[in-house]
Design a protein around this motif. Structure first.
Motif, mmCIF file in Angstrom:
data_model
loop_
_atom_site.group_PDB
_atom_site.id
_atom_site.type_symbol
_atom_site.label_atom_id
_atom_site.label_comp_id
_atom_site.label_asym_id
_atom_site.label_seq_id
_atom_site.Cartn_x
_atom_site.Cartn_y
_atom_site.Cartn_z
ATOM 1 N N MET A 182 7.243 -3.183 -6.021
ATOM 2 C CA MET A 182 7.845 -3.834 -4.873
ATOM 3 C C MET A 182 9.144 -4.533 -5.261
ATOM 4 S SD MET A 182 7.674 -4.137 -1.648
ATOM 5 C CE MET A 182 6.007 -3.524 -1.371
ATOM 6 N N HIS A 183 9.183 -5.063 -6.461
ATOM 7 C CA HIS A 183 10.424 -5.673 -6.952
ATOM 8 C C HIS A 183 11.529 -4.619 -7.041
ATOM 9 C CE1 HIS A 183 13.287 -8.017 -9.177
ATOM 10 N NE2 HIS A 183 13.157 -7.265 -10.258
ATOM 11 N N LEU A 184 11.174 -3.418 -7.457
ATOM 12 C CA LEU A 184 12.158 -2.333 -7.498
ATOM 13 C C LEU A 184 12.656 -2.005 -6.092
ATOM 14 C CD1 LEU A 184 10.591 0.140 -10.117
ATOM 15 C CD2 LEU A 184 12.564 -1.384 -10.436
ATOM 16 N N GLY A 211 -2.327 -5.552 -8.342
ATOM 17 C CA GLY A 211 -1.998 -5.826 -9.736
ATOM 18 C C GLY A 211 -0.515 -5.884 -10.050
ATOM 19 N N ASP A 212 -0.241 -5.915 -11.348
ATOM 20 C CA ASP A 212 1.136 -6.017 -11.825
ATOM 21 C C ASP A 212 1.966 -4.793 -11.458
ATOM 22 O OD1 ASP A 212 0.417 -8.424 -12.914
ATOM 23 O OD2 ASP A 212 0.188 -7.658 -14.964
ATOM 24 N N GLN A 213 1.330 -3.625 -11.438
ATOM 25 C CA GLN A 213 2.070 -2.405 -11.142
ATOM 26 C C GLN A 213 2.705 -2.459 -9.758
ATOM 27 O OE1 GLN A 213 -0.283 1.174 -10.827
ATOM 28 N NE2 GLN A 213 1.492 2.532 -11.066
ATOM 29 N N GLY A 214 1.898 -2.799 -8.761
ATOM 30 C CA GLY A 214 2.424 -2.889 -7.406
ATOM 31 C C GLY A 214 3.490 -3.960 -7.279
ATOM 32 N N ASN A 215 3.285 -5.090 -7.960
ATOM 33 C CA ASN A 215 4.249 -6.182 -7.914
ATOM 34 C C ASN A 215 5.605 -5.733 -8.441
ATOM 35 O OD1 ASN A 215 5.433 -8.970 -9.115
ATOM 36 N ND2 ASN A 215 4.040 -9.390 -7.415
ATOM 37 N N LYS A 247 -8.087 3.021 -7.303
ATOM 38 C CA LYS A 247 -6.871 2.944 -8.120
ATOM 39 C C LYS A 247 -5.676 2.508 -7.287
ATOM 40 C CE LYS A 247 -8.197 6.278 -11.681
ATOM 41 N NZ LYS A 247 -7.866 7.571 -12.358
ATOM 42 N N VAL A 248 -5.635 2.961 -6.035
ATOM 43 C CA VAL A 248 -4.558 2.531 -5.146
ATOM 44 C C VAL A 248 -4.604 1.017 -4.970
ATOM 45 C CG1 VAL A 248 -3.628 2.646 -2.798
ATOM 46 C CG2 VAL A 248 -4.451 4.736 -3.919
ATOM 47 N N MET A 249 -5.803 0.487 -4.725
ATOM 48 C CA MET A 249 -5.933 -0.945 -4.505
ATOM 49 C C MET A 249 -5.701 -1.745 -5.787
ATOM 50 S SD MET A 249 -6.099 -1.106 -1.368
ATOM 51 C CE MET A 249 -6.222 -2.904 -1.285
ATOM 52 N N SER A 250 -6.008 -1.144 -6.920
ATOM 53 C CA SER A 250 -5.695 -1.809 -8.185
ATOM 54 C C SER A 250 -4.186 -1.960 -8.336
ATOM 55 C CB SER A 250 -6.257 -1.005 -9.367
ATOM 56 O OG SER A 250 -7.672 -1.031 -9.359
ATOM 57 N N CYS A 251 -3.468 -0.928 -7.908
ATOM 58 C CA CYS A 251 -2.005 -1.001 -7.905
ATOM 59 C C CYS A 251 -1.532 -2.084 -6.942
ATOM 60 C CB CYS A 251 -1.417 0.363 -7.521
ATOM 61 S SG CYS A 251 0.375 0.366 -7.197
ATOM 62 N N ILE A 267 0.840 -1.201 0.000
ATOM 63 C CA ILE A 267 0.000 0.000 0.000
ATOM 64 C C ILE A 267 0.876 1.253 0.000
ATOM 65 C CG2 ILE A 267 -1.633 1.370 1.352
ATOM 66 C CD1 ILE A 267 -2.892 -1.270 2.299
ATOM 67 N N GLU A 268 1.878 1.259 0.863
ATOM 68 C CA GLU A 268 2.733 2.439 0.971
ATOM 69 C C GLU A 268 3.565 2.632 -0.291
ATOM 70 O OE1 GLU A 268 4.790 2.255 4.717
ATOM 71 O OE2 GLU A 268 2.911 2.319 5.865
ATOM 72 N N THR A 269 3.996 1.536 -0.905
ATOM 73 C CA THR A 269 4.745 1.623 -2.159
ATOM 74 C C THR A 269 3.890 2.233 -3.260
ATOM 75 O OG1 THR A 269 6.183 -0.239 -1.609
ATOM 76 C CG2 THR A 269 5.899 0.260 -3.945
ATOM 77 N N CYS A 270 2.645 1.787 -3.367
ATOM 78 C CA CYS A 270 1.748 2.339 -4.388
ATOM 79 C C CYS A 270 1.456 3.812 -4.120
ATOM 80 C CB CYS A 270 0.458 1.531 -4.452
ATOM 81 S SG CYS A 270 0.653 -0.104 -5.233
ATOM 82 N N LEU A 271 1.270 4.178 -2.851
ATOM 83 C CA LEU A 271 1.025 5.577 -2.507
ATOM 84 C C LEU A 271 2.202 6.450 -2.917
ATOM 85 C CD1 LEU A 271 -0.591 5.145 1.015
ATOM 86 C CD2 LEU A 271 -1.728 6.077 -1.013
ATOM 87 N N ILE A 272 3.420 5.970 -2.643
ATOM 88 C CA ILE A 272 4.619 6.729 -3.007
ATOM 89 C C ILE A 272 4.664 6.963 -4.514
ATOM 90 C CG2 ILE A 272 7.147 6.588 -3.127
ATOM 91 C CD1 ILE A 272 6.973 5.036 -0.411
#
Length: 256
Positions: A188-190, A181-185, A174-178, A131-136
């Motif tokens: 987080m890998h980054l 979904g693939d974007q958040g994944n 949209k945050v939860m979609s991140c 969640i925090e990664t997507c928010l950033i």
């Protein structure tokens, strides 16, 4: 007040006083000569004052870059972020930047085109990190939201209300979609790659870097008084808030 406006007013004042020959006697002590346009004109030091103000306004240095590698449910990380890092940033954001990397001691395993993450404090921490990664990635106002989350009694369940409070225009869907979904994944890998690239490798969290560097001395100083460390390291004109570096953040609420 910007220099062009100062110059316009200076011309007007000089016109009113009819130039140097007709200037009224200087009635200000030297310490006040540059305190106002009228004083500068009266005392014949307008050019010097303008040049001094211009020089001071341009004596800026690169901000101090503070990096925090952390985990969303790590008690020590939450304490440092909410009681030290965020208050220091609120006071000194003109001379410092903050980079948050929520990952910490997590582990990742590739699974097809995605990654599976395992977190030190379980699945809920992985969710909080995500969640925090997507928010950033999605809002420039992420730090206040994350501060709100980390300072609450329930990091995960407070996320939506914290986002609505500090970034009401942000779509939570949209945050939860991140997050799911693939974007958040990939984000987080980054974070995983940034954490693995640390030199020296991190041994614990919170792990603090200053201008990209980590030493035990810098870590200790950051933990003791990040405020003083940033003020002391900044090479430009110190902001008034630094005033001697007397402000410390050493008050903690320890977990029972």
């Amino acid at each position: 007040m910007k220099t062009p406006l100062l110059l316009i007013l200076a011309v007007w004042l000089n016109t009113q006083y009819g130039g140097c020959a007709l200037s009224p006697p200087c009635s200000y002590p030297p310490s006040k000569w540059c305190s106002s346009l009228e004083a500068a004109v009266q005392c014949g030091v307008l050019t010097q004052c303008l040049e001094s103000n211009f020089t001071k306004s341009h004596q800026r240095a690169d901000p101090i870059e503070v990096g925090l590698y952390y985990e969303s449910l790590c008690p020590g990380c939450r304490l440092f972020l909410t009681e030290v890092l965020f208050p220091t940033w609120v006071l000194l954001n003109d001379i410092m930047t903050v980079t948050l990397v929520p990952y910490g001691n997590a582990m990742e395993k590739p699974e097809g085109q995605k990654f599976i993450f395992q977190c030190q404090h379980g699945e809920q921490e992985c969710l909080g990190n995500m969640i925090e990664t997507c928010l950033i990635n999605m809002t420039s106002n992420a730090f206040p939201i994350i501060f709100c989350m980390e300072s609450s009694s329930d990091v995960i369940n407070s996320a939506k209300s914290c986002a609505e409070l500090y970034s009401p225009q942000l779509s939570w869907d949209k945050v939860m979609s991140c997050v799911k979904g693939d974007q958040g994944n990939q984000l987080m890998h980054l974070n995983a790659m940034k954490t693995k690239a640390l030199k020296p490798p991190h041994q614990y969290v919170p792990w603090v870097t200053i201008n990209g560097e980590h030493t035990e001395e810098l870590q200790d100083k950051a933990m003791a008084s990040l405020f003083t460390l940033v003020c002391n390291m900044y090479k430009g004109n110190k902001p008034p808030m630094c005033g001697g570096g007397q402000r410390h953040f050493k008050s903690y609420c320890h977990n029972e």
